[in-house]
Design a protein around this motif. Structure first.
Motif, PDB file in Angstrom:
ATOM      1  N   PHE A  96     -24.082  -8.368  14.134  1.00 38.53           N
ATOM      2  CA  PHE A  96     -24.175  -6.700  13.282  1.00 38.53           C
ATOM      3  C   PHE A  96     -24.104  -6.421  15.200  1.00 38.53           C
ATOM      4  CE2 PHE A  96     -25.746  -9.547   9.842  1.00 38.53           C
ATOM      5  CZ  PHE A  96     -25.057  -9.165   8.867  1.00 38.53           C
ATOM      6  N   GLU A  97     -23.480  -5.074  14.794  1.00 36.46           N
ATOM      7  CA  GLU A  97     -23.374  -4.468  15.878  1.00 36.46           C
ATOM      8  C   GLU A  97     -23.701  -2.876  15.889  1.00 36.46           C
ATOM      9  OE1 GLU A  97     -20.220  -6.534  19.225  1.00 36.46           O
ATOM     10  OE2 GLU A  97     -20.064  -4.353  18.408  1.00 36.46           O
ATOM     11  N   VAL A  98     -25.130  -2.390  16.215  1.00 34.50           N
ATOM     12  CA  VAL A  98     -25.244  -1.144  17.033  1.00 34.50           C
ATOM     13  C   VAL A  98     -25.295  -0.146  17.444  1.00 34.50           C
ATOM     14  CG1 VAL A  98     -26.741  -1.521  14.534  1.00 34.50           C
ATOM     15  CG2 VAL A  98     -27.939  -1.556  16.176  1.00 34.50           C
ATOM     16  N   LYS A  99     -25.046   0.641  17.575  1.00 35.91           N
ATOM     17  CA  LYS A  99     -25.195   1.757  18.349  1.00 35.91           C
ATOM     18  C   LYS A  99     -26.598   1.352  19.044  1.00 35.91           C
ATOM     19  CE  LYS A  99     -20.500   3.524  19.212  1.00 35.91           C
ATOM     20  NZ  LYS A  99     -19.706   4.835  18.711  1.00 35.91           N
ATOM     21  N   ALA A 100     -26.963   1.801  20.718  1.00 34.30           N
ATOM     22  CA  ALA A 100     -28.560   1.909  21.278  1.00 34.30           C
ATOM     23  C   ALA A 100     -28.691   3.235  21.123  1.00 34.30           C
ATOM     24  CB  ALA A 100     -28.650   1.378  22.781  1.00 34.30           C
ATOM     25  N   GLY A 101     -29.868   3.940  20.482  1.00 30.14           N
ATOM     26  CA  GLY A 101     -29.769   5.228  20.442  1.00 30.14           C
ATOM     27  C   GLY A 101     -29.313   6.249  19.049  1.00 30.14           C
ATOM     28  N   GLU A 102     -28.769   5.839  18.547  1.00 33.96           N
ATOM     29  CA  GLU A 102     -28.569   5.879  17.255  1.00 33.96           C
ATOM     30  C   GLU A 102     -28.632   5.568  15.984  1.00 33.96           C
ATOM     31  OE1 GLU A 102     -24.476   6.068  17.009  1.00 33.96           O
ATOM     32  OE2 GLU A 102     -23.785   7.087  18.474  1.00 33.96           O
ATOM     33  N   PRO A 103     -29.067   6.188  15.161  1.00 34.06           N
ATOM     34  CA  PRO A 103     -29.844   5.692  14.101  1.00 34.06           C
ATOM     35  C   PRO A 103     -29.081   4.534  12.942  1.00 34.06           C
ATOM     36  CG  PRO A 103     -30.233   8.366  13.469  1.00 34.06           C
ATOM     37  CD  PRO A 103     -29.420   7.569  15.168  1.00 34.06           C
ATOM     38  N   VAL A 104     -29.094   3.589  12.564  1.00 35.03           N
ATOM     39  CA  VAL A 104     -28.912   3.340  11.706  1.00 35.03           C
ATOM     40  C   VAL A 104     -29.183   2.785  11.088  1.00 35.03           C
ATOM     41  CG1 VAL A 104     -29.197   1.341  13.618  1.00 35.03           C
ATOM     42  CG2 VAL A 104     -27.514   1.013  11.563  1.00 35.03           C
ATOM     43  N   THR A 105     -28.887   2.653   9.609  1.00 31.23           N
ATOM     44  CA  THR A 105     -29.750   2.379   8.538  1.00 31.23           C
ATOM     45  C   THR A 105     -28.804   0.716   8.329  1.00 31.23           C
ATOM     46  OG1 THR A 105     -29.399   4.393   7.207  1.00 31.23           O
ATOM     47  CG2 THR A 105     -29.436   3.003   5.924  1.00 31.23           C
ATOM     48  N   ILE A 106     -30.704  -0.064   7.555  1.00 32.14           N
ATOM     49  CA  ILE A 106     -29.665  -1.460   7.469  1.00 32.14           C
ATOM     50  C   ILE A 106     -30.166  -1.460   6.144  1.00 32.14           C
ATOM     51  CG2 ILE A 106     -30.681  -3.627   7.613  1.00 32.14           C
ATOM     52  CD1 ILE A 106     -31.649  -2.645  10.676  1.00 32.14           C
ATOM     53  N   ASN A 107     -28.582  -2.116   5.347  1.00 34.60           N
ATOM     54  CA  ASN A 107     -28.590  -2.021   3.789  1.00 34.60           C
ATOM     55  C   ASN A 107     -29.065  -3.590   3.917  1.00 34.60           C
ATOM     56  OD1 ASN A 107     -28.929   0.640   2.871  1.00 34.60           O
ATOM     57  ND2 ASN A 107     -26.889   0.385   3.958  1.00 34.60           N
ATOM     58  N   PHE A 108     -30.165  -4.456   2.891  1.00 34.52           N
ATOM     59  CA  PHE A 108     -30.024  -5.458   3.218  1.00 34.52           C
ATOM     60  C   PHE A 108     -30.566  -6.207   1.220  1.00 34.52           C
ATOM     61  CE2 PHE A 108     -32.727  -9.208   2.524  1.00 34.52           C
ATOM     62  CZ  PHE A 108     -31.860 -10.804   3.041  1.00 34.52           C
ATOM     63  N   LYS A 109     -29.249  -7.012   1.212  1.00 41.00           N
ATOM     64  CA  LYS A 109     -29.544  -7.561  -0.689  1.00 41.00           C
ATOM     65  C   LYS A 109     -29.429  -9.176  -0.423  1.00 41.00           C
ATOM     66  CE  LYS A 109     -26.428  -6.860  -4.015  1.00 41.00           C
ATOM     67  NZ  LYS A 109     -25.355  -6.480  -4.359  1.00 41.00           N
ATOM     68  N   SER A 110     -30.218  -9.901  -1.223  1.00 43.37           N
ATOM     69  CA  SER A 110     -30.046 -11.345  -1.806  1.00 43.37           C
ATOM     70  C   SER A 110     -28.625 -11.112  -3.069  1.00 43.37           C
ATOM     71  CB  SER A 110     -31.211 -11.767  -2.287  1.00 43.37           C
ATOM     72  OG  SER A 110     -32.640 -11.533  -0.790  1.00 43.37           O
ATOM     73  N   ALA A 111     -28.110 -11.986  -1.439  1.00 47.41           N
ATOM     74  CA  ALA A 111     -26.527 -11.972  -2.783  1.00 47.41           C
ATOM     75  C   ALA A 111     -26.957 -13.229  -3.914  1.00 47.41           C
ATOM     76  CB  ALA A 111     -25.415 -12.114  -2.394  1.00 47.41           C
ATOM     77  N   GLU A 112     -27.853 -14.258  -3.250  1.00 48.39           N
ATOM     78  CA  GLU A 112     -27.912 -15.548  -4.087  1.00 48.39           C
ATOM     79  C   GLU A 112     -29.413 -15.363  -3.890  1.00 48.39           C
ATOM     80  OE1 GLU A 112     -25.807 -19.673  -4.311  1.00 48.39           O
ATOM     81  OE2 GLU A 112     -25.413 -18.299  -2.457  1.00 48.39           O
ATOM     82  N   GLY A 113     -29.737 -16.451  -5.120  1.00 43.71           N
ATOM     83  CA  GLY A 113     -31.221 -16.847  -3.757  1.00 43.71           C
ATOM     84  C   GLY A 113     -32.107 -15.719  -3.841  1.00 43.71           C
TER      85      GLY A 113
END
Ligand SMILES: [Cu+2]
Length: 126
Positions: free
Chosen positions: A58-75
């Motif tokens: 997963f790529e994000v940019k340094a110094g910029e707010p990023v929202t990490i959305n996490f989901k357990s699709a299975e298990g």
């Protein structure tokens, strides 16, 4: 909590505006613009299944707010990101601003089964 309230009210306002504009234009145009809010802002979507993540990197940019959305699709899984203040179990979101470029390990934080140890991905901060 305030943030979500703001986002929700923004969405409601957008929807009302779209509905208002849609009266004179064709319905197709309205449908196309409705998908725009989901793509706004920096966000990555991490999904876990038995026993892997939906992407290796997963790529994000340094110094910029990023929202990490996490989901357990299975298990039932969780994520921690080494060196960053992220720990989400089952599902949820967390907004961070990674300052230092580099590669960070994303690991499953819940002992979820035989291949738990294989669950790893990389967060690349550029
Ligand atoms: Cu696990």
């Amino acid at each position: 909590m305030k943030k979500w309230g703001f986002i929700l009210s923004t969405l409601v306002v957008s929807a009302v505006m779209l509905a208002g504009c849609g009266g004179e234009s064709k319905p197709q145009a309205t449908e196309t613009s409705q998908s725009a809010p989901a793509a706004s802002g920096n966000a990555i979507n991490i999904e876990a299944s038995n026993w892997k993540f939906n992407q290796d990197k997963f790529e994000v940019k340094a110094g910029e707010p990023v929202t990490i959305n996490f989901k357990s699709a299975e298990g039932f899984h969780g994520i921690t990101i080494e060196g960053l203040d992220v720990n989400i179990q089952k599902e949820g979101s967390k907004t961070i601003t990674p300052d230092k470029p580099g590669e960070y390990q994303i690991l499953c934080s819940i002992p979820c089964g035989p291949d738990h140890g294989k669950m790893a991905a990389t967060l690349v901060v550029k």
